[in-house]
Design an enzyme around this catalytic site. Structure first.
Site, PDB file in Angstrom:
ATOM      1  N   GLY A   1     -44.219 -27.144 -28.806  1.00 19.81           N
ATOM      2  CA  GLY A   1     -43.479 -25.321 -29.553  1.00 19.81           C
ATOM      3  C   GLY A   1     -42.521 -25.470 -29.216  1.00 19.81           C
ATOM      4  O   GLY A   1     -41.083 -26.012 -29.359  1.00 19.81           O
ATOM      5  N   ALA A   2     -42.287 -23.607 -30.545  1.00 21.18           N
ATOM      6  CA  ALA A   2     -40.231 -23.044 -30.472  1.00 21.18           C
ATOM      7  C   ALA A   2     -40.700 -22.133 -29.772  1.00 21.18           C
ATOM      8  O   ALA A   2     -41.596 -21.701 -29.893  1.00 21.18           O
ATOM      9  CB  ALA A   2     -39.929 -23.697 -31.447  1.00 21.18           C
ATOM     10  N   ASP A   3     -39.613 -21.239 -29.427  1.00 22.26           N
ATOM     11  CA  ASP A   3     -39.583 -19.880 -29.547  1.00 22.26           C
ATOM     12  C   ASP A   3     -38.810 -18.881 -31.661  1.00 22.26           C
ATOM     13  O   ASP A   3     -38.982 -18.121 -32.148  1.00 22.26           O
ATOM     14  CB  ASP A   3     -38.300 -19.195 -28.629  1.00 22.26           C
TER      15      ASP A   3
ATOM     16  N   GLY B   1     -37.863 -20.703 -23.624  1.00 17.82           N
ATOM     17  CA  GLY B   1     -37.847 -19.000 -23.665  1.00 17.82           C
ATOM     18  C   GLY B   1     -39.030 -19.844 -22.409  1.00 17.82           C
ATOM     19  O   GLY B   1     -39.531 -18.673 -21.294  1.00 17.82           O
TER      20      GLY B   1
ATOM     21  N   GLU C   1     -37.421 -31.485 -22.363  1.00 21.88           N
ATOM     22  CA  GLU C   1     -37.569 -31.083 -24.071  1.00 21.88           C
ATOM     23  C   GLU C   1     -36.607 -31.963 -25.514  1.00 21.88           C
ATOM     24  O   GLU C   1     -37.266 -32.456 -25.957  1.00 21.88           O
ATOM     25  CB  GLU C   1     -38.511 -29.805 -24.409  1.00 21.88           C
TER      26      GLU C   1
ATOM     27  N   LYS D   1     -35.327 -23.115 -28.391  1.00 19.03           N
ATOM     28  CA  LYS D   1     -36.722 -23.014 -27.651  1.00 19.03           C
ATOM     29  C   LYS D   1     -35.887 -22.867 -26.128  1.00 19.03           C
ATOM     30  O   LYS D   1     -34.864 -23.134 -25.509  1.00 19.03           O
ATOM     31  CB  LYS D   1     -36.789 -24.458 -27.286  1.00 19.03           C
TER      32      LYS D   1
ATOM     33  N   SER E   1     -47.569 -22.201 -24.632  1.00 11.64           N
ATOM     34  CA  SER E   1     -48.432 -21.585 -24.641  1.00 11.64           C
ATOM     35  C   SER E   1     -49.480 -22.413 -25.969  1.00 11.64           C
ATOM     36  O   SER E   1     -50.479 -22.904 -25.980  1.00 11.64           O
ATOM     37  CB  SER E   1     -49.020 -20.053 -25.022  1.00 11.64           C
TER      38      SER E   1
HETATM   39  O1  LIG Z   1     -39.462 -24.286 -22.497  1.00 12.96           O
HETATM   40  C1  LIG Z   1     -40.170 -23.905 -22.927  1.00 12.96           C
HETATM   41  C2  LIG Z   1     -40.610 -24.153 -24.463  1.00 12.96           C
HETATM   42  O2  LIG Z   1     -39.328 -24.667 -25.476  1.00 12.96           O
HETATM   43  C3  LIG Z   1     -42.021 -23.305 -25.165  1.00 12.96           C
HETATM   44  O3  LIG Z   1     -42.319 -24.927 -26.196  1.00 12.96           O
HETATM   45  C4  LIG Z   1     -41.436 -21.939 -25.940  1.00 12.96           C
HETATM   46  O4  LIG Z   1     -40.809 -20.990 -25.373  1.00 12.96           O
HETATM   47  C5  LIG Z   1     -42.477 -21.474 -26.798  1.00 12.96           C
HETATM   48  O5  LIG Z   1     -42.992 -21.374 -25.929  1.00 12.96           O
HETATM   49  P1  LIG Z   1     -44.969 -20.967 -26.535  1.00 12.96           P
HETATM   50  O6  LIG Z   1     -45.151 -21.810 -27.296  1.00 12.96           O
HETATM   51  O7  LIG Z   1     -45.759 -20.040 -25.286  1.00 12.96           O
HETATM   52  O8  LIG Z   1     -44.424 -19.915 -27.445  1.00 12.96           O
END
Ligand SMILES: O=C[C@H](O)[C@H](O)[C@H](O)COP(=O)(O)O
Length: 262
Positions: free
Chosen positions: A90-92, A104, A111, A102, A35
């Site tokens: 992004g990152a978790d 999620g 990535e 990462k 997102s």
């Molecule tokens: O697999 C998904 C990625 O690693 C995302 O960058 C991570 O989950 C962060 O997602 P978000 O920006 O939706 O929190």
């Protein structure tokens, strides 16, 4: 519309928008997934349209590839690009050393490949992603479907020897069926609560047969752009070791989003 963003979405948006300013004409850019990365891709699309910014984007998932095409970014494969100037994703979770969890969204395999093939990786995140110790967010591990239950058993046995608080590995589901990644694999989410030695765990996990890649990003990220719900942005730089404050706009409110299309 965008002026009604929640504080978390505001934080993601301002971080993404600030990071989009780091992209320069002619760059080959890795485009993350999720997102927060979606805000980045939309903003880069605006810059392509409004400023004539010329970039080649390497998406890290089919979702991102689709969005990048929709907003007018030239999309190329990693092999076509060869090497990238910058990846923004992004990152978790991220910690004080800018190590990450990462995956999620299940995209951490592509990535990690893309980020590793970049001069620089910049993470964009809302402030809630910052942790003292990684591990509260379940650690995603991509495994091949063949014998995945055996792989899970081997992972849980390996976790018994690690400095973690939990050892359970749950198959990620998509409704009634196992979640399937872009590479046709499954994801095991490891509920570890606290990872004492992330570097060692990342190495151990990738030695288990059937594991394709884990979601720990160790020594890969160079900067984190941290967004807050009130519109503030902070930059964490691994080299400078400093925190720079950056005010994206005059403050929170609709003016912050007036440049965004519906
Ligand atoms: O697999 C998904 C990625 O690693 C995302 O960058 C991570 O989950 C962060 O997602 P978000 O920006 O939706 O929190």
């Amino acid at each position: 519309m965008t002026g009604e963003l929640s504080p978390i979405d505001t934080a993601k948006y301002v971080a993404a928008r600030r990071a989009a300013d780091m992209v320069e004409d002619g760059m080959r850019v890795g485009l993350g997934t999720g997102s927060t990365a979606a805000w980045l891709v939309r903003r880069l699309g605006e810059r392509v349209r409004d400023e004539g910014l010329r970039i080649k984007g390497v998406p890290t998932s089919t979702r991102t590839a689709q969005l990048a095409c929709e907003v007018g970014i030239e999309v190329v494969s990693l092999d076509q690009a060869g090497w990238l100037d910058l990846t923004i994703d992004g990152a978790d979770e991220f910690d004080g050393d800018l190590n990450l969890i990462k995956g999620g969204g299940g995209a951490h395999l592509q990535e990690k490949i893309v980020a590793t093939a970049s001069d620089q990786m910049v993470v964009i995140a809302d402030a809630g992603k910052e942790v003292e110790t990684l591990g509260a967010f379940p650690l995603p591990v991509e495994v091949i479907p063949f014998g995945w239950q055996t792989t899970r058993t081997l992972i849980e046995e390996a976790l018994d020897t690690m400095d973690v608080l939990g050892t359970s590995a749950a198959l990620r589901m998509n409704g009634e069926a196992p979640f399937v990644t872009d590479e046709g694999n499954h994801i095991l989410d490891l509920h570890l609560q606290r990872i004492g030695n992330a570097r060692q765990l990342a190495l151990v996990l990738n030695q288990v047969p059937g594991v394709v890649e884990n979601g720990l990003f160790i020594d890969i990220c160079d900067k984190v752009v941290v967004g807050y719900g009130d519109g503030r942005v902070e930059l964490r730089d691994i080299n400078a070791g400093t925190i720079e404050l950056d005010q994206l706009a005059d403050g929170a409110g609709e003016n912050l989003f007036s440049d965004l299309a519906d």
